[in-house]
Design a protein around this motif. Sequence first.
Motif, PDB file in Angstrom:
ATOM      1  N   MET A 138       0.850  -1.186   0.000  1.00 37.97           N
ATOM      2  CA  MET A 138       0.000   0.000   0.000  1.00 37.97           C
ATOM      3  C   MET A 138       0.889   1.239   0.000  1.00 37.97           C
ATOM      4  SD  MET A 138      -3.277   0.556   2.462  1.00 37.97           S
ATOM      5  CE  MET A 138      -4.536   1.762   2.094  1.00 37.97           C
ATOM      6  N   ARG A 139       0.646   2.144  -0.918  1.00 39.50           N
ATOM      7  CA  ARG A 139       1.502   3.322  -1.041  1.00 39.50           C
ATOM      8  C   ARG A 139       1.119   4.405  -0.047  1.00 39.50           C
ATOM      9  NH1 ARG A 139       1.864   3.892  -7.677  1.00 39.50           N
ATOM     10  NH2 ARG A 139       2.087   1.671  -8.109  1.00 39.50           N
ATOM     11  N   ASN A 140       2.030   5.333   0.192  1.00 43.36           N
ATOM     12  CA  ASN A 140       1.757   6.445   1.089  1.00 43.36           C
ATOM     13  C   ASN A 140       0.681   7.353   0.510  1.00 43.36           C
ATOM     14  OD1 ASN A 140       3.712   5.618   2.930  1.00 43.36           O
ATOM     15  ND2 ASN A 140       5.325   6.795   1.913  1.00 43.36           N
ATOM     16  N   PHE A 141      -0.107   7.951   1.391  1.00 42.07           N
ATOM     17  CA  PHE A 141      -1.157   8.862   0.946  1.00 42.07           C
ATOM     18  C   PHE A 141      -1.417   9.893   2.031  1.00 42.07           C
ATOM     19  CE2 PHE A 141      -3.100   5.121   2.893  1.00 42.07           C
ATOM     20  CZ  PHE A 141      -3.897   5.686   3.880  1.00 42.07           C
ATOM     21  N   GLY A 142      -1.983  11.019   1.612  1.00 42.40           N
ATOM     22  CA  GLY A 142      -2.412  12.033   2.569  1.00 42.40           C
ATOM     23  C   GLY A 142      -3.789  11.702   3.110  1.00 42.40           C
ATOM     24  N   TYR A 143      -4.132  12.320   4.228  1.00 41.16           N
ATOM     25  CA  TYR A 143      -5.410  12.019   4.870  1.00 41.16           C
ATOM     26  C   TYR A 143      -5.971  13.298   5.482  1.00 41.16           C
ATOM     27  CZ  TYR A 143      -8.679  10.214   8.392  1.00 41.16           C
ATOM     28  OH  TYR A 143      -9.774   9.986   9.171  1.00 41.16           O
ATOM     29  N   THR A 166     -14.926  -0.375   2.912  1.00 42.54           N
ATOM     30  CA  THR A 166     -14.933  -1.817   2.671  1.00 42.54           C
ATOM     31  C   THR A 166     -14.526  -2.194   1.250  1.00 42.54           C
ATOM     32  OG1 THR A 166     -17.306  -1.735   2.154  1.00 42.54           O
ATOM     33  CG2 THR A 166     -16.683  -2.226   4.432  1.00 42.54           C
ATOM     34  N   ASP A 167     -14.586  -1.256   0.334  1.00 46.89           N
ATOM     35  CA  ASP A 167     -14.122  -1.515  -1.038  1.00 46.89           C
ATOM     36  C   ASP A 167     -12.828  -0.770  -1.330  1.00 46.89           C
ATOM     37  OD1 ASP A 167     -14.246  -2.631  -3.623  1.00 46.89           O
ATOM     38  OD2 ASP A 167     -15.269  -0.870  -4.419  1.00 46.89           O
ATOM     39  N   LEU A 168     -12.759   0.494  -0.939  1.00 47.42           N
ATOM     40  CA  LEU A 168     -11.595   1.318  -1.268  1.00 47.42           C
ATOM     41  C   LEU A 168     -10.310   0.791  -0.633  1.00 47.42           C
ATOM     42  CD1 LEU A 168     -10.344   3.817  -2.549  1.00 47.42           C
ATOM     43  CD2 LEU A 168     -11.039   5.124  -0.528  1.00 47.42           C
ATOM     44  N   ILE A 169     -10.349   0.402   0.626  1.00 50.64           N
ATOM     45  CA  ILE A 169      -9.133  -0.049   1.301  1.00 50.64           C
ATOM     46  C   ILE A 169      -8.570  -1.323   0.658  1.00 50.64           C
ATOM     47  CG2 ILE A 169      -8.148  -0.818   3.483  1.00 50.64           C
ATOM     48  CD1 ILE A 169      -8.758   2.208   3.263  1.00 50.64           C
ATOM     49  N   PRO A 170      -9.383  -2.345   0.378  1.00 53.28           N
ATOM     50  CA  PRO A 170      -8.833  -3.507  -0.339  1.00 53.28           C
ATOM     51  C   PRO A 170      -8.270  -3.160  -1.705  1.00 53.28           C
ATOM     52  CG  PRO A 170     -10.907  -4.083   0.689  1.00 53.28           C
ATOM     53  CD  PRO A 170     -10.760  -2.603   0.835  1.00 53.28           C
ATOM     54  N   LEU A 171      -8.927  -2.234  -2.427  1.00 55.70           N
ATOM     55  CA  LEU A 171      -8.406  -1.828  -3.733  1.00 55.70           C
ATOM     56  C   LEU A 171      -7.040  -1.156  -3.586  1.00 55.70           C
ATOM     57  CD1 LEU A 171     -11.637  -0.378  -5.405  1.00 55.70           C
ATOM     58  CD2 LEU A 171     -10.413  -2.445  -6.096  1.00 55.70           C
ATOM     59  N   ALA A 172      -6.890  -0.327  -2.557  1.00 56.87           N
ATOM     60  CA  ALA A 172      -5.610   0.347  -2.333  1.00 56.87           C
ATOM     61  C   ALA A 172      -4.538  -0.647  -1.890  1.00 56.87           C
ATOM     62  CB  ALA A 172      -5.784   1.456  -1.291  1.00 56.87           C
ATOM     63  N   LYS A 173      -4.900  -1.606  -1.056  1.00 59.75           N
ATOM     64  CA  LYS A 173      -3.942  -2.616  -0.593  1.00 59.75           C
ATOM     65  C   LYS A 173      -3.412  -3.452  -1.764  1.00 59.75           C
ATOM     66  CE  LYS A 173      -5.320  -3.294   4.229  1.00 59.75           C
ATOM     67  NZ  LYS A 173      -5.879  -4.266   5.215  1.00 59.75           N
ATOM     68  N   ASP A 174      -4.301  -3.725  -2.715  1.00 64.33           N
ATOM     69  CA  ASP A 174      -3.906  -4.524  -3.876  1.00 64.33           C
ATOM     70  C   ASP A 174      -3.300  -3.680  -4.998  1.00 64.33           C
ATOM     71  OD1 ASP A 174      -4.743  -6.825  -2.635  1.00 64.33           O
ATOM     72  OD2 ASP A 174      -6.746  -6.770  -3.513  1.00 64.33           O
ATOM     73  N   ASP A 175      -3.122  -2.385  -4.727  1.00 69.48           N
ATOM     74  CA  ASP A 175      -2.509  -1.453  -5.688  1.00 69.48           C
ATOM     75  C   ASP A 175      -3.316  -1.330  -6.977  1.00 69.48           C
ATOM     76  OD1 ASP A 175      -0.538   0.456  -6.003  1.00 69.48           O
ATOM     77  OD2 ASP A 175       0.763  -0.860  -7.173  1.00 69.48           O
ATOM     78  N   ILE A 176      -4.611  -1.565  -6.887  1.00 70.29           N
ATOM     79  CA  ILE A 176      -5.487  -1.352  -8.041  1.00 70.29           C
ATOM     80  C   ILE A 176      -5.802   0.131  -8.178  1.00 70.29           C
ATOM     81  CG2 ILE A 176      -7.759  -1.892  -9.018  1.00 70.29           C
ATOM     82  CD1 ILE A 176      -7.567  -4.570  -7.498  1.00 70.29           C
ATOM     83  N   VAL A 177      -5.963   0.804  -7.051  1.00 73.06           N
ATOM     84  CA  VAL A 177      -6.030   2.260  -7.025  1.00 73.06           C
ATOM     85  C   VAL A 177      -4.911   2.750  -6.117  1.00 73.06           C
ATOM     86  CG1 VAL A 177      -8.509   2.310  -7.446  1.00 73.06           C
ATOM     87  CG2 VAL A 177      -7.679   2.338  -5.101  1.00 73.06           C
ATOM     88  N   SER A 178      -4.388   3.926  -6.410  1.00 72.02           N
ATOM     89  CA  SER A 178      -3.279   4.483  -5.619  1.00 72.02           C
ATOM     90  C   SER A 178      -3.581   5.937  -5.283  1.00 72.02           C
ATOM     91  CB  SER A 178      -1.961   4.376  -6.396  1.00 72.02           C
ATOM     92  OG  SER A 178      -1.686   3.033  -6.728  1.00 72.02           O
ATOM     93  N   PRO A 179      -4.507   6.174  -4.361  1.00 75.22           N
ATOM     94  CA  PRO A 179      -4.876   7.551  -4.042  1.00 75.22           C
ATOM     95  C   PRO A 179      -3.732   8.314  -3.388  1.00 75.22           C
ATOM     96  CG  PRO A 179      -5.875   6.019  -2.495  1.00 75.22           C
ATOM     97  CD  PRO A 179      -5.250   5.190  -3.567  1.00 75.22           C
ATOM     98  N   ASP A 180      -3.599   9.556  -3.780  1.00 82.56           N
ATOM     99  CA  ASP A 180      -2.633  10.443  -3.134  1.00 82.56           C
ATOM    100  C   ASP A 180      -3.223  11.077  -1.875  1.00 82.56           C
ATOM    101  OD1 ASP A 180      -0.454  10.401  -5.216  1.00 82.56           O
ATOM    102  OD2 ASP A 180      -2.132  11.086  -6.439  1.00 82.56           O
ATOM    103  N   LEU A 181      -4.576  11.134  -1.830  1.00 79.36           N
ATOM    104  CA  LEU A 181      -5.255  11.761  -0.702  1.00 79.36           C
ATOM    105  C   LEU A 181      -6.559  11.023  -0.436  1.00 79.36           C
ATOM    106  CD1 LEU A 181      -5.585  14.179   1.322  1.00 79.36           C
ATOM    107  CD2 LEU A 181      -6.852  15.344  -0.511  1.00 79.36           C
ATOM    108  N   LEU A 182      -6.808  10.702   0.837  1.00 75.98           N
ATOM    109  CA  LEU A 182      -8.093  10.160   1.263  1.00 75.98           C
ATOM    110  C   LEU A 182      -8.842  11.240   2.036  1.00 75.98           C
ATOM    111  CD1 LEU A 182      -7.290   6.519   2.474  1.00 75.98           C
ATOM    112  CD2 LEU A 182      -8.129   7.295   0.245  1.00 75.98           C
ATOM    113  N   VAL A 183     -10.069  11.510   1.610  1.00 75.01           N
ATOM    114  CA  VAL A 183     -10.917  12.500   2.275  1.00 75.01           C
ATOM    115  C   VAL A 183     -11.962  11.728   3.070  1.00 75.01           C
ATOM    116  CG1 VAL A 183     -12.463  14.458   1.983  1.00 75.01           C
ATOM    117  CG2 VAL A 183     -10.523  14.149   0.419  1.00 75.01           C
ATOM    118  N   ASP A 184     -11.808  11.695   4.380  1.00 78.35           N
ATOM    119  CA  ASP A 184     -12.652  10.897   5.261  1.00 78.35           C
ATOM    120  C   ASP A 184     -13.941  11.651   5.576  1.00 78.35           C
ATOM    121  OD1 ASP A 184     -13.802   9.331   7.200  1.00 78.35           O
ATOM    122  OD2 ASP A 184     -11.985   9.106   8.394  1.00 78.35           O
TER     123      ASP A 184
END
Length: 328
Positions: A1-6, A33-51
Amino acid sequence: MRNFGYVRAPSPGEAIKALAGGDGDARVLAGGTDLIPLAKDDIVSPDLLVDISGWSDGTGITQGEGNLTVGALTPLSVIAEDVMVRREYSALAAACRLAATPQLRNMGTIGGNLLQQTRCWYYRGPFDCWLKGGDTCYARHGENELHSIFSTSASPCVSAHPSDPAAALLALDARVRFVTSRGEEEIAVEELYALPEQSRRSFVRLSTDAVITAVLLPVRSSETHSIYVKAMPRASWGFALVGVAIVLTVNGGTITKARVALSGVSPIPVRARQVEEALQGQAVSSLESEALSKMVGAGAQPLAHNGYKVALLRGLFSEALEEVCRRF
């Protein structure tokens, strides 16, 4: 999982500002429940997560004038057990109850569920498939037993849409409220989805700066009943091989309005319009379910390994139709 802002956004307006001000790929985080698995598998690589999970008015189910409003952050488990939803919109309650494991239903939100990505194993796996920006839909001529049987020649991606609530909301003629930098807007669930194309490798029509805030359901008349049923690859807690949502309005024993929506059989949730037209004007006590079930599978274009879905769809539709008709 790549580094990202939060960043935590306490309101829709703050979320829009954060998305607009982020560098690179900014994504909205709610249940995750969907975004975190996608990021862990490097399918998406967000630079910023807006909670947005802390929105004080983002959850809840309220009855207003002309609409039932479901906050976008309302967990599926809450919707499934809500007394009003179960009584007035039973298709939605059933779809949320059948959507996932109890743990995922407690975390997953209705807004996130509508926007979730396909569960196709080529998309989720180490393949540069068309939907991820590649040139090939590997499922079209590969392992496709869980994939689409409709729109397979029209869509460059033949995965099956994974959301159960989306089909129920489509049948219930629901709308989605969202905000962008332009302000607040609404769109019908039917217009929310479209087959992907070269310039839009997504099943959702919303712009990347849009944030869903609520789902709106029209007030149900006393003559209307609904149902959602699904067939799964295992006894429970699986994605739909086939899902069927039916909403009927009956006056004096005659069907005056019908909406039928399908899940698990197309890249997007779809309505069975031919069946809807055939149902209208029919006496609810003398429906020819066999003829109607053949109609619901008309136009199917099964792939090499999923032709079984046509028969499964017909059988499930007949079961759902008979059950909802017993309520009148």
